[in-house]
Write an enzyme that holds these catalytic residues in place. Structure first.
Site, PDB file in Angstrom:
ATOM      1  NE  ARG A   1      -2.361   1.092   3.653  1.00 53.46           N
ATOM      2  CZ  ARG A   1      -3.074   1.152   4.763  1.00 53.46           C
ATOM      3  NH1 ARG A   1      -4.390   1.099   4.702  1.00 53.46           N
ATOM      4  NH2 ARG A   1      -2.482   1.236   5.931  1.00 53.46           N
TER       5      ARG A   1
ATOM      6  CB  THR B   1      -2.005   7.212  -3.213  1.00 48.43           C
ATOM      7  OG1 THR B   1      -1.423   5.891  -3.331  1.00 48.43           O
ATOM      8  CG2 THR B   1      -1.072   8.234  -3.858  1.00 48.43           C
TER       9      THR B   1
ATOM     10  CG  ASP C   1       4.908  -3.808  10.786  1.00 44.17           C
ATOM     11  OD1 ASP C   1       5.599  -4.279   9.866  1.00 44.17           O
ATOM     12  OD2 ASP C   1       4.613  -2.604  10.872  1.00 44.17           O
TER      13      ASP C   1
END
Length: 217
Positions: free
Chosen positions: A112, A116, A211
């Site tokens: 991603r 944006t 993560d």
């Protein structure tokens, strides 16, 4: 009165089984360590998998048990396909492979863009004959829905026509976007949270799934 193990609403299945909700709560907790988080994701993927695979086709075959001959049911057609949206999708993929070791596996690499929030494809590797397979597309989070829509767009271009999207958590915005773009794709999740913050994270959520799965920041 005990509530049903899954709630179905307009192509969206929320798995409300007590074990699913318990394990999801453990994953949400800030202090849950990486190894435990990863193990919980694997366990949840097994439980989600049972619901996601509810409609797999069956056929009747003749077999011999140790006691007698019988007609029994087994999965029909081409092997199931599991498609992971990298990298975080692998946290669900492993558990589903425990459930269906013979499944074929594909990968769609998406990240991603932080500015944006739009998905960028960087990798694609898929099994053959996708048009004849049921495919489970897996990603822990359905947040904005941009990555899920882009991945499914790409999979349909490659011939994939029968898909279920499986995620741990969803936001209403992501559900709406995916349902609008691909109303033929059923969504199976543990919960639909309140919504997205200004950075596109699900609230209250569980943080960045990738993560937390891989111990990165």
């Amino acid at each position: 009165m005990t509530e049903p193990a899954a709630m179905h609403d307009d192509g969206v299945v929320v798995v409300t089984h007590p074990l699913v909700q318990h394990k999801l709560t453990l994953m949400r907790e800030r202090e849950t360590p990486t190894g435990v988080f990863r193990h919980l994701a694997r366990e949840l993927s097994l439980l989600l998998g049972y619901e996601a695979m509810r409609d797999l086709p069956l056929e009747t075959v003749e077999i011999d048990t140790p006691l007698e001959h019988m007609q029994a049911r087994r999965l029909a057609g081409k092997k199931l396909c599991l498609i992971s949206i990298l990298r975080a999708g692998n946290g669900i993929l492993d558990g589903l492979l425990d459930l269906v070791p013979s499944a074929r596996v594909g990968y769609v690499g998406m990240y991603r863009d932080p500015e944006t929030l739009e998905p960028v494809e960087y990798y694609l590797k898929l099994p053959e004959e996708l048009d004849n397979r049921v495919s489970l597309v897996v990603d822990p989070m359905l947040a904005t829905g941009h990555s899920a829509v882009a991945a499914i767009d790409r999979l349909k271009q490659a011939g994939c026509s029968n898909m279920v999207f499986v995620c741990l958590l969803a936001a209403p915005e992501g559900v709406a976007r995916l349902r609008a773009a691909h109303p033929d794709v059923r969504i199976v999740t543990c919960a639909i949270d309140r919504g997205l913050d200004d950075h596109g994270y699900i609230r209250p959520g569980l943080g960045d799934a990738g993560d937390r799965l891989f111990g990165t920041r």
